[in-house]
Structures are given as C-alpha cells and as structure tokens.
Write a protein that holds these residues in place. Sequence first.
Motif, short mmCIF file in Angstrom:
data_model
loop_
_atom_site.label_atom_id
_atom_site.label_comp_id
_atom_site.label_asym_id
_atom_site.label_seq_id
_atom_site.Cartn_x
_atom_site.Cartn_y
_atom_site.Cartn_z
N LYS A 106 116.31 82.49 -33.01
CA LYS A 106 116.74 81.13 -32.65
C LYS A 106 115.95 80.11 -33.45
O LYS A 106 114.87 80.39 -33.94
CB LYS A 106 116.53 80.90 -31.15
N PRO A 107 116.49 78.90 -33.56
CA PRO A 107 115.79 77.85 -34.31
C PRO A 107 114.42 77.53 -33.69
O PRO A 107 114.28 77.50 -32.47
CB PRO A 107 116.71 76.64 -34.22
N VAL A 108 113.46 77.30 -34.54
CA VAL A 108 112.12 76.94 -34.10
C VAL A 108 112.04 75.42 -33.97
O VAL A 108 112.54 74.69 -34.82
CB VAL A 108 111.08 77.45 -35.13
N HIS A 109 111.45 74.95 -32.88
CA HIS A 109 111.19 73.51 -32.75
C HIS A 109 109.80 73.33 -32.16
O HIS A 109 109.17 74.28 -31.71
CB HIS A 109 112.28 72.81 -31.92
N ARG A 110 109.32 72.10 -32.16
CA ARG A 110 107.93 71.86 -31.79
C ARG A 110 107.62 72.08 -30.32
O ARG A 110 106.48 72.27 -29.95
CB ARG A 110 107.51 70.47 -32.21
N GLY A 111 108.61 72.05 -29.48
CA GLY A 111 108.42 72.31 -28.06
C GLY A 111 107.54 71.27 -27.38
O GLY A 111 107.19 70.23 -27.94
N CYS A 112 107.19 71.57 -26.15
CA CYS A 112 106.39 70.65 -25.34
C CYS A 112 105.02 70.40 -25.95
O CYS A 112 104.47 69.30 -25.87
CB CYS A 112 106.25 71.19 -23.92
N PHE A 113 104.44 71.42 -26.58
CA PHE A 113 103.13 71.25 -27.20
C PHE A 113 103.18 70.17 -28.28
O PHE A 113 102.33 69.28 -28.33
CB PHE A 113 102.63 72.57 -27.79
#
Length: 154
Positions: A106-113
């Motif tokens: 799946k695509p990587v994103h910066r997330g909550c961090f």
Amino acid sequence: MSDTIEIPPRSGTAFRLDAGQMLTVIDPQGQQVSDLVAYSADDPREVISNGRTFDYEETIQLTAGHALWSNRSNRMLAIVKDTVGRHDFLLTPCSEATFRHFYKDKPVHRGCFGNLAEALGPYGVGPDDIPTAFNLFMNVPVDGETGALRVDPP
C-alpha cells in the motif's frame, strides 16, 4: 467561551491547554482515531507517559475517572467524561516506517507521527521527543491468554 478546532483527517494541530481548561474531542465523521500527546508548558521534556499512567492507574483500559501521567509522575490530564470507553495507549503513532513494515503493498504516508511532528515543531518538540500517544477512539483488544494485540475498527 470555547474555541473549536476542527482537525481534518490525516492532519494534526498543537495548542496550549491551561490548567483547569477542558478539552473535548469528538469524532464527527466516525471511524477516526485521534493521537493525543501532552507536554509541560514549563519544560517540554516532561511528557505524557503510558508507562507511568499504567502504573498509577493500575489498568490499560483508561476511561472516565482516570488520569494521564507524565514521565515525571505528575498528573497531566484527567479523563472527566468518556462516552466511548475504548482507547489505546499501547501503540505508537503510525509513521512512514509503520506503513512500510505492515502494509508493503500500500502507499506509504507520514501517518499520525508525521502529523504530530509537523504540529509540534513550532513548540520546539522534535520527532525524537514524541512519545506513545493516547489514541482516542482506537480499539486495540488484548488477548488475555497470549497478550496478542489486534486493531479493530474504532
């Protein structure tokens, strides 16, 4: 008078909360999680601590009547009202590394961090200073026999 801050999905914000001030967090769209962290305004090295909180509250199932404690054993926040009853304080904020580890296809994103790092930067809080967040609405049951964690829908 109260201020309302709407935090769009996949974003974050930071603000000062004075002693005695109330914070209400709602999930108007449903199925969202809110990663909450807290720092002392006097010294940002004093930060919310899941370990101290679990020690002093003697539970991992935090709800109304419990407090969230700092790494220096000070009460930081009190949970006054809880209409959900299920929150997580075990898992760290998701990050690019989290998505690479668990979701290789799946695509990587910066997330909550990444959201927290961006929001806290102006307060002098760097990425290495971000603790395990109190994940409001996150549903993480723990198997009583094996200790295995499962992430269910919020």
